[in-house]
Design an enzyme around this catalytic site. Structure first.
Site, PDB file in Angstrom:
ATOM      1  N   ASP A  11     -69.622  40.625  45.584  1.00  0.00           N
ATOM      2  CA  ASP A  11     -70.075  39.963  46.814  1.00  0.00           C
ATOM      3  C   ASP A  11     -70.395  41.097  47.781  1.00  0.00           C
ATOM      4  O   ASP A  11     -69.596  41.448  48.614  1.00  0.00           O
ATOM      5  CB  ASP A  11     -69.022  39.004  47.369  1.00  0.00           C
ATOM      6  CG  ASP A  11     -67.663  39.651  47.589  1.00  0.00           C
ATOM      7  OD1 ASP A  11     -67.341  40.636  46.886  1.00  0.00           O
ATOM      8  OD2 ASP A  11     -66.908  39.189  48.462  1.00  0.00           O
ATOM      9  N   HIS A 246     -60.712  49.249  47.983  1.00  0.00           N
ATOM     10  CA  HIS A 246     -60.366  48.154  47.066  1.00  0.00           C
ATOM     11  C   HIS A 246     -61.219  48.172  45.795  1.00  0.00           C
ATOM     12  O   HIS A 246     -60.719  48.328  44.683  1.00  0.00           O
ATOM     13  CB  HIS A 246     -60.570  46.804  47.761  1.00  0.00           C
ATOM     14  CG  HIS A 246     -59.773  46.586  48.988  1.00  0.00           C
ATOM     15  ND1 HIS A 246     -58.392  46.471  48.984  1.00  0.00           N
ATOM     16  CD2 HIS A 246     -60.152  46.432  50.285  1.00  0.00           C
ATOM     17  CE1 HIS A 246     -57.961  46.259  50.212  1.00  0.00           C
ATOM     18  NE2 HIS A 246     -59.013  46.234  51.025  1.00  0.00           N
TER      19      HIS A 246
END
Length: 319
Positions: A11, A246
């Protein structure tokens, strides 16, 4: 050495952009495609970001596929205000990129997963860094793929630390707990790279200055979008002292699992009630051997950040 064939399921916000760069900068893997998802941004905007970033980084040959636009149990999706705050309304820190000269592929992202699983088998590594909606849909359409692929290394979840949406839930899993539960309970060989480890891998403006000093377009743009991310963390997570890497850590751990220490654990995702989205051990399989699912609980953060900087700085120096 045989190279991994890697698919990123993104995303495409800021840390996804860094994950793309890490994959491209890693000789151990061959990035064969990107599947777009929703989360940090709407799916069509994330797909466009991926196309634009690949062009910036000199790899317009890598195909980008459009995945599903919303969670498996919903009929629409809206970007959360906190996501826009952290990643910018355009997903990449309001940085403007040249629009790519091409469009996404006509094949769906779900079908690309299935085709690649049958084509590459154990050589295929899937790295989802957003919701697990696309992978769950591919699994439902063709359950055989779980036994075909080499591994799934996902960014999401939190086992030993609090979530970042509520005390138990991490953002990617929170988007579609039902899809995540299907993937966690499946026969995919799966490693969860959660907040347990990603929030220990931090970047500061000291590192991004090295990219600026390259005087290249890629170095400048990536420094700009990462500095936006660092500034957002000063508001949302001031205790960390930097921005968390991340998604790049998930890519790095897929390539080199020795970067993380893992716990073998049969896992589930709670799908209802106050703990919806929680990633935790499955009490119904607590006495069964955990053969397929691992959760990362520690990371060699110094080695990872050094690798990250070395690889991305080399990549940006050429673009």
């Amino acid at each position: 050495m045989a190279k991994y064939k890697m698919i990123l399921d993104l995303d495409t916000g800021i840390d996804d952009a860094l994950a793309i760069a890490y994959a491209l900068a890693s000789e151990e893997c061959d990035l064969i495609g990107i599947v777009g998802s929703y989360g940090n941004i709407l799916v069509e905007d994330g797909v466009q970001n991926s196309l634009d970033l690949l062009e910036l980084l000199g790899r317009p040959d890598i195909p980008v596929f459009t995945g599903l636009p919303h969670a498996s149990t919903k009929d629409s999706f809206e970007v959360m205000p906190i996501s826009a705050q952290i990643h910018g309304k355009n997903g990449i820190g309001e940085v403007k990129l040249k629009k790519a000269d091409r469009k996404p592929e006509t094949m769906s992202g779900v079908d690309f997963f299935i085709e690649a699983a049958h084509k590459y088998g154990k050589d295929l590594v899937i790295v989802p860094t957003g919701p697990l909606t696309n992978l769950a849909a591919a699994l439902e359409k063709d359950p055989q793929i779980a036994k075909l692929v080499g591994k799934v290394t996902l960014m999401g979840g939190a086992l030993t630390v609090p979530g970042n949406v509520n005390p138990v839930t991490e953002a990617n899993i929170n988007q579609d707990p039902e899809a995540a539960d299907k993937v966690f309970r499946s026969e995919f060989p799966l490693t969860m790279i959660g907040l347990d480890v990603t929030t220990r891998t931090l970047l500061t403006t000291k590192e991004t200055q090295k990219w600026r000093d390259l005087k290249t377009l890629a170095g400048e743009k990536y420094a700009d979008l990462t500095d936006y991310y660092i500034d957002a963390y000063k508001v949302t997570s001031p205790h960390l002292g930097g921005c968390a890497l991340h998604d790049p850590l998930a890519v790095a751990a897929a390539i080199d699992p020795s970067l993380v220490t893992t716990l073998d654990l049969n896992m589930k995702v709670d799908t209802e009630g106050p703990y919806a989205g929680r990633t935790i051990g499955d009490e119904t399989r607590i006495n069964e051997p955990a053969l397929l699912t691992k959760a990362a609980v520690n990371v060699d953060k110094g080695r990872f950040v050094d690798l990250f900087m070395e690889r991305l700085t080399t990549l940006f120096s050429k673009n």
